[in-house]
Design a protein around this motif. Structure first.
Motif, PDB file in Angstrom:
ATOM      1  N   TRP A 192      -0.485   4.001  -5.185  1.00 32.92           N
ATOM      2  CA  TRP A 192       0.631   4.939  -5.325  1.00 32.92           C
ATOM      3  C   TRP A 192       0.301   6.007  -6.357  1.00 32.92           C
ATOM      4  CZ3 TRP A 192       4.688   5.728  -2.333  1.00 32.92           C
ATOM      5  CH2 TRP A 192       5.196   4.685  -1.531  1.00 32.92           C
ATOM      6  N   TYR A 199      -4.224  12.136   0.255  1.00 32.13           N
ATOM      7  CA  TYR A 199      -5.222  11.094   0.413  1.00 32.13           C
ATOM      8  C   TYR A 199      -6.591  11.596  -0.028  1.00 32.13           C
ATOM      9  CZ  TYR A 199      -1.475   8.983   2.984  1.00 32.13           C
ATOM     10  OH  TYR A 199      -0.269   8.474   3.327  1.00 32.13           O
ATOM     11  N   PRO A 254      -0.882   4.181   9.790  1.00 30.57           N
ATOM     12  CA  PRO A 254       0.481   4.600  10.055  1.00 30.57           C
ATOM     13  C   PRO A 254       0.700   5.978  10.651  1.00 30.57           C
ATOM     14  CG  PRO A 254       0.063   4.451   7.697  1.00 30.57           C
ATOM     15  CD  PRO A 254      -1.214   4.183   8.401  1.00 30.57           C
ATOM     16  N   SER A 255      -0.099   6.886  10.357  1.00 28.27           N
ATOM     17  CA  SER A 255       0.294   8.238  10.742  1.00 28.27           C
ATOM     18  C   SER A 255      -0.347   8.695  12.040  1.00 28.27           C
ATOM     19  CB  SER A 255      -0.110   9.207   9.629  1.00 28.27           C
ATOM     20  OG  SER A 255      -0.129  10.518  10.117  1.00 28.27           O
ATOM     21  N   PHE A 265       8.187   9.674  12.168  1.00 22.83           N
ATOM     22  CA  PHE A 265       8.031   8.720  11.064  1.00 22.83           C
ATOM     23  C   PHE A 265       9.399   8.276  10.541  1.00 22.83           C
ATOM     24  CE2 PHE A 265       4.211  11.223  11.064  1.00 22.83           C
ATOM     25  CZ  PHE A 265       3.205  10.298  10.850  1.00 22.83           C
ATOM     26  N   PRO A 296       0.851  -1.173   0.000  1.00 24.80           N
ATOM     27  CA  PRO A 296       0.000   0.000   0.000  1.00 24.80           C
ATOM     28  C   PRO A 296       0.886   1.222   0.000  1.00 24.80           C
ATOM     29  CG  PRO A 296      -0.537  -1.488   1.804  1.00 24.80           C
ATOM     30  CD  PRO A 296       0.668  -2.024   1.120  1.00 24.80           C
ATOM     31  N   PRO A 297       0.539   2.179  -0.710  1.00 22.60           N
ATOM     32  CA  PRO A 297       1.343   3.366  -0.984  1.00 22.60           C
ATOM     33  C   PRO A 297       1.799   4.159   0.214  1.00 22.60           C
ATOM     34  CG  PRO A 297      -0.573   3.329  -2.363  1.00 22.60           C
ATOM     35  CD  PRO A 297      -0.675   2.166  -1.435  1.00 22.60           C
ATOM     36  N   PRO A 298       2.126   5.323  -0.072  1.00 24.28           N
ATOM     37  CA  PRO A 298       2.754   6.292   0.798  1.00 24.28           C
ATOM     38  C   PRO A 298       2.726   5.999   2.265  1.00 24.28           C
ATOM     39  CG  PRO A 298       1.575   7.399  -0.938  1.00 24.28           C
ATOM     40  CD  PRO A 298       1.515   5.921  -1.216  1.00 24.28           C
ATOM     41  N   ALA A 299       1.667   6.286   2.846  1.00 25.49           N
ATOM     42  CA  ALA A 299       1.616   6.210   4.292  1.00 25.49           C
ATOM     43  C   ALA A 299       2.113   4.882   4.818  1.00 25.49           C
ATOM     44  CB  ALA A 299       0.217   6.471   4.764  1.00 25.49           C
ATOM     45  N   PRO A 300       1.568   3.823   4.356  1.00 27.63           N
ATOM     46  CA  PRO A 300       2.022   2.539   4.849  1.00 27.63           C
ATOM     47  C   PRO A 300       3.516   2.363   4.708  1.00 27.63           C
ATOM     48  CG  PRO A 300       0.072   2.298   3.512  1.00 27.63           C
ATOM     49  CD  PRO A 300       0.447   3.740   3.478  1.00 27.63           C
ATOM     50  N   ALA A 301       4.058   2.951   3.749  1.00 28.80           N
ATOM     51  CA  ALA A 301       5.470   2.776   3.493  1.00 28.80           C
ATOM     52  C   ALA A 301       6.305   3.180   4.687  1.00 28.80           C
ATOM     53  CB  ALA A 301       5.881   3.611   2.289  1.00 28.80           C
ATOM     54  N   LEU A 302       5.812   4.029   5.422  1.00 26.20           N
ATOM     55  CA  LEU A 302       6.578   4.519   6.560  1.00 26.20           C
ATOM     56  C   LEU A 302       6.882   3.414   7.543  1.00 26.20           C
ATOM     57  CD1 LEU A 302       4.814   7.880   7.193  1.00 26.20           C
ATOM     58  CD2 LEU A 302       7.010   7.439   6.099  1.00 26.20           C
TER      59      LEU A 302
END
Ligand SMILES: [Zn+2]
Ligand SMILES: [Zn+2]
Ligand SMILES: [Zn+2]
Ligand SMILES: [Zn+2]
Lengths: 676, 676
Positions: B516, B533, A185-186, B548, A145-151
């Motif tokens: 993404w 988002y 994540p955030s 983060f 899953p993109p951006p956020a999860p990437a953290l």
DNA sequence: TCCAGTCCATTGTTCATTATT
DNA sequence: AAATAATGAACAATGGACTGG
């Protein structure tokens, strides 16, 4: 400090989220192994389904296998396929010609349950479960899953410790998001939440009630969530577009409980009217989008129900009560039948029964014409009601499961009792005068029956039996009872279904027995001697014997035949009500048309079933049969009473008058003297 | 002495009462003879009326003939049918589209005279007179009004002497009961009369004004009857329920003179306003109950009038004054149409005047709109690509000419974009809650994918990125994005074409890249840092770095690999949309069936073509190729990102769980933690 | 307060197209 | 190819909720 916690939670949530997603993906890969076998099955399936293939099925080719994945999470696909086939056969078998009339992908299962959303069960777990078997090493799957999860992606999961951390963080989350919130994540505080979005959280998901990991979050969150729960987007003004909850097409408004487009609205109504049930040929996973919504009726209807369309909101013809139950049954059956293909119809049960009633056509409207006229060659199929007149009505046959059947019947019972209750309570208070003019006319039976207000006001029923009956009491009660009787009959779908002549014949024939029944039960309820009338008076055979010579001995017999056994039975109110309805249809009525006889039989067995249900409900299955027998015996007693009193009434004058060709003139005089 | 008289009267009355009832019953038998003929007529009728039959017509069969019975009581049924037909045709003819729009069972005859109750004529005599003909000997009919009547049953009637006796006794009776009171057996004084019942007698029936036997009773009776005539039952307090005099439904109050429910109130007003007259298709004897009231407008209106609804109570002209002119005109038109079928509107006479001016429409109220809507209106004609469904659109083959090809592709592009636009805009507003029950179930991927509403509402997409993302934001967005993704896939014909396994494999494999893509483009559009988002929040790698920690460096790489190049490209919205679709199919998906692979390739090249078209459209042919290449490079970046994040996720716990044979149990726990 | 009318969301009806037999 | 059924857009009707004198 707080931030640290938030961070931990985030990471944890994120990792879980990702992990799960990965799992899903893995899942897909693991399925590969099974694909091969499927291919084989595919060809076979194609062969078998070939004849009933819909030209619309574009992609179809190999889709047929998935079929009944929903049935059981642990079942093998192979076996499932087989099951499906069998089921299909049975159905086709059962439904005979009717089935053929519909597109193949529709299979009539049963009625659609208004309250139950079968789709949930059928569709859920199973399919995913398949993948659990093998777990090939396709670990290279690129998924994330993109951006956020990437953290948080690279963090090892904390395993079971999640619960604790999650719960702490929970304070910031909306309640209904509950433990689901663990996956995020955030932790940044949100400085601003647009109103249109603030309500989303509350409506998002409901957490399951039981899960060991569910340690989470009960506390509501984000101060920004102050808006009303309603999705009142900022611009309520600007004609916000609506979208069909079923297919995503633009909706014009809410229909049957959900936003729906014209097509889905019409489709749903038609399906409910005709009481159809379809079976998906492609495994029950057909996407329902605007473009494809007509490809699979089964999945479309399923989706309709799933998103909350309410079959009961469809006003069906005659009786809502009945259709409702059927609908329910249908839904449930559907659930079970789950499997396949053609549509199924409503109730007809008897397998391999001959081509059922050809459905009549309702010419003018698209309406489901409910009655078949069998007049023509009607197959009748012999089994009585089965004739399925009203198409959907109470079914007869071997319904799927007993429970299912029982359930829907219970609804019907409640429905019927509710209607009866209202009728018994109906009054014409404040109605002052009805028109007076009309009374110059002859009051024919039909006229009196259909226009009960010409006979008398609907007074409130007072069955307390607190005083002896006077002449007036009896006269008035006779009228009142007749009005009540007319109100009842008129409300009965079975009656409504008959033609005029049959109705009149039935109404005339069954009033006397019903009147006996009413007065006897009122007396029992009031704990009074003899019989009670609707106006608070009672009649007792032993009161003022010198004034009421009982030459025929009827009054005495009435006690023996009806009143005493009735008292012993101690029927409750529901039983009395349903028994009364049953009695109305329980005896043969002279001169009915063939259709009328059929309806009569249907109604009889229908109310008998309802009565049975109510009896068993209050006293248990065992004594129910006995009870029914006793009740039926009462009917016999009533019939005897009716005959006895009737036979002593052959007064010559009456006959003369009636036989006179100029009867309308002559009769007028005597009709005036009638209670009407 | 008095008692003796009373007794006599009782007996007499009773016997008459019974006799009459017997008569009625006989009557029913006598009708039998006629039943047969009817049956014949039935079949014919069916034939002729077949095309316009209403499904509601339950009992229908032979009922259609009665039609215009109101017209003339003496007309033959046969002829009536014919008349009806003719009339119907004419109307349809005359009114053009208007006529056809109405339900067939309504036939306009004329206007309703406020004072005249036509129903009386049509319904009264005729039907009852039929029975007078033959009088079969079915004397065995068991009929007898219950208890009370039984007392006097065996007594011979006293014939005409009734009057005299009755008059004597009359002194004790309420005036308004008049001669009706003659029929009652008991003479006991009533020791107690509940107040609620005491008023009943007075309101009961009005005696006819002229009858030879009407010798009766003017004097009031029973001392107990001292209450006010109003049906003021003792407890005026207790919110006595009211019932509609027409249909029996609960009434809210008095309307147009009688207690009426909202429905009957509105129905009556509309009927009067529009001056409608209906003709019953079923013989004019339709029972009007709550359940069936909408089945036959003719009988409903008739009942309204019969129970005393006063047409004059409907305020018409007054307010309508202004529009009277129009009304007249409309009325005139109607007149001509006069003939058949649908209802007619107002009255104006001039026959066969040309279809006058379509009146303006008074849109907002239910008011009698006298205007005909004319027309169908513009056809939209806009070539709008809109027309064809995406499905059928793009053709794969070798289209004829280049122009044609280009043209068709352009159409396809527009189509696709339109569909996408709608999907992106789709919301579940007003959808309140979806069902909550189901959430106890495990949400498998398939289930979640096909039933996105189980995951979360479709909120309006807000990609403005006005605030930093919170945990909730990310969680919710993940769900929302997944729903969006599912909606998109489901609408794609290429996806639809695949079988279930392939679909799942594709859906699982391509979500991450697409996510993404979405978030990156939203960020670009919002001119925000990082990624945006769907709920108005954004995430930036450099915000709160300490919170983060980006161990894998993904967030940094995501900028380099995707975000920055994306910004440089400055794609327009269409390009973004199509590129997204292209990306979905642009990479290999593991474990696809051979068919699936083929579809995948087709889809890839298809969307690539579309993308090319759009690119060249906005930048010219030359740069298009370059642009495509750049875009494809982005895909490569996305793929890298996906792999990078994905590879760091091989957490042992997850695998263990998955591999467990008891996976359903174990998995359940973890599935709960999934974003779904 | 009652009872007219008004509004309008939701239902039913019609019928030209389109699909299926 | 004809006959039949299904679809869905356009339209009319229904009836609950409301307004106002
Ligand atoms: Zn739809
Ligand atoms: Zn399907
Ligand atoms: Zn009503
Ligand atoms: Zn009617």
């Amino acid at each position: 400090m707080f931030e640290a916690i938030v961070l931990l939670v985030q990471i944890l949530i994120n990792s879980i989220l990702i992990r799960v997603f990965v799992y899903y993906c893995r899942d897909s890969f693991s399925k590969k192994a099974e694909t091969a076998p499927h291919e084989n099955a595919k060809t076979e399936t194609n062969r078998s389904t070939k004849t009933r293939r819909s030209s619309r099925s574009i992609r179809q080719v190999s889709t047929a296998q998935q079929v009944s994945t929903a049935v059981s999470a642990s079942t093998q696909q192979q076996s499932q396929d087989m099951d499906f086939e069998v089921a299909f056969r049975d159905r086709a078998h059962t439904f005979g010609d009717i089935a053929i009339k519909y597109p193949k992908h529709e299979i009539p299962l049963t009625h659609i349950s208004p309250t139950l959303h079968m789709s949930d069960k059928s569709q859920a777990g199973p399919s995913s479960s398949i993948s659990s078997a093998a777990f090939p090493g396709s670990s290279t799957t690129p998924i994330l899953p993109p951006p956020a999860p990437a953290l948080g992606a690279s963090f090892p999961s904390i395993g079971s410790s999640v619960g604790g951390i999650g719960s702490q963080h929970a304070m910031n989350m909306p309640q209904n998001l509950s433990h689901w919130h663990q996956a995020g994540p955030s932790s940044l505080p949100s400085p601003f939440v647009p109103p249109s979005l603030s309500n989303l959280p509350p409506v998002a998901l409901h957490s399951p009630g039981s899960s060991s990991i569910r340690p989470v979050v009960p506390a509501p969150q984000t101060p920004t969530l102050t808006q009303s729960p309603q999705g009142s987007s900022a611009s309520s003004k600007q004609k916000q577009r609506l979208y069909c909850a079923v297919c995503g097409d633009t909706a014009l408004g809410r229909h049957y409980g959900v936003n729906a487009c014209n097509g889905c609205k019409g489709f749903f109504r038609r399906s409910i009217w005709k009481n159809r049930t379809y079976v998906c040929r492609f495994g029950g996973h057909c996407p329902v989008s605007k473009e494809h919504r007509n490809t699979c009726r089964a999945c479309r209807l399923e989706t309709c129900l799933r998103v909350g369309m309410n079959p009961r909101a469809v006003q069906s013809e005659a009786d809502l009560a009945q259709s409702q139950q059927e609908q329910q049954m249908a839904a449930q059956m559907k659930r079970e039948a789950e499997e396949r293909d053609e549509y199924i119809f409503s109730q007809s049960p008897s397998p391999n029964s001959p081509p059922p009633p050809s459905v009549d056509q309702s010419a003018q409207t698209d309406r489901p014409d409910l009655h078949l006229h069998l007049g023509t060659g009607s197959f009748e199929s012999g089994d009585g009601y089965g004739a399925m007149s009203v198409d959907s009505v109470y079914m007869s046959g071997n319904p799927p499961s007993l429970d299912t059947k029982h359930f829907s019947k219970e609804r019907t019972v409640q429905n019927t009792l509710m209607t009866m209750k209202q009728i018994f309570e109906r009054t014409d208070e404040r109605g002052e005068e009805m028109r007076t003019e009309m009374h110059d006319e002859v009051l024919s039976f039909e006229r009196a029956f259909y226009n009960p207000e010409l006979i008398g006001k609907r007074s409130r029923l007072d069955t307390s039996g607190v005083r002896p009956a006077s002449i007036n009491d009896i006269l008035l009660d006779f009228r009142r009872a007749f009005v009540l009787y007319a109100d009842i009959l008129i409300s009965l779908p079975e009656f409504y279904r008959m033609n005029h002549d049959d109705r009149m014949a039935l109404a005339k024939a069954r009033f006397a027995p019903y009147y006996w029944w009413l007065t006897a039960n009122w007396a029992v309820r009031a704990n009074a001697q003899g019989f009670c009338y609707s106006n608070g008076s009672y009649f007792s055979a032993d009161m003022k014997p010198q004034v009421f010579p009982d030459l025929s001995g009827i009054s005495e017999k009435s006690l023996v035949l009806l009143k005493e056994p009735l008292e012993e039975l101690q029927l409750d109110e529901d039983e009395v009500t349903l028994a009364g309805l049953f009695f109305i249809f329980a005896d043969e009525v002279p001169n009915l048309s063939s259709d009328g006889c059929r309806y009569l039989e249907e109604a009889r067995s229908h109310y008998q079933e309802l009565l049975q249900l109510v009896c068993s409900r209050s006293r248990g299955e065992l004594s129910a049969a006995n009870r029914i027998a006793n009740i039926t015996t009462l009917l016999s007693g009533i019939t005897n009473l009716t005959y006895m009193s009737g036979e002593s009434l052959e007064l010559p004058e009456v006959f003369r008058l009636v036989e006179s060709p100029d009867w309308t003139q002559e009769l007028r005089l005597h009709q005036y003297q009638s209670p009407f």
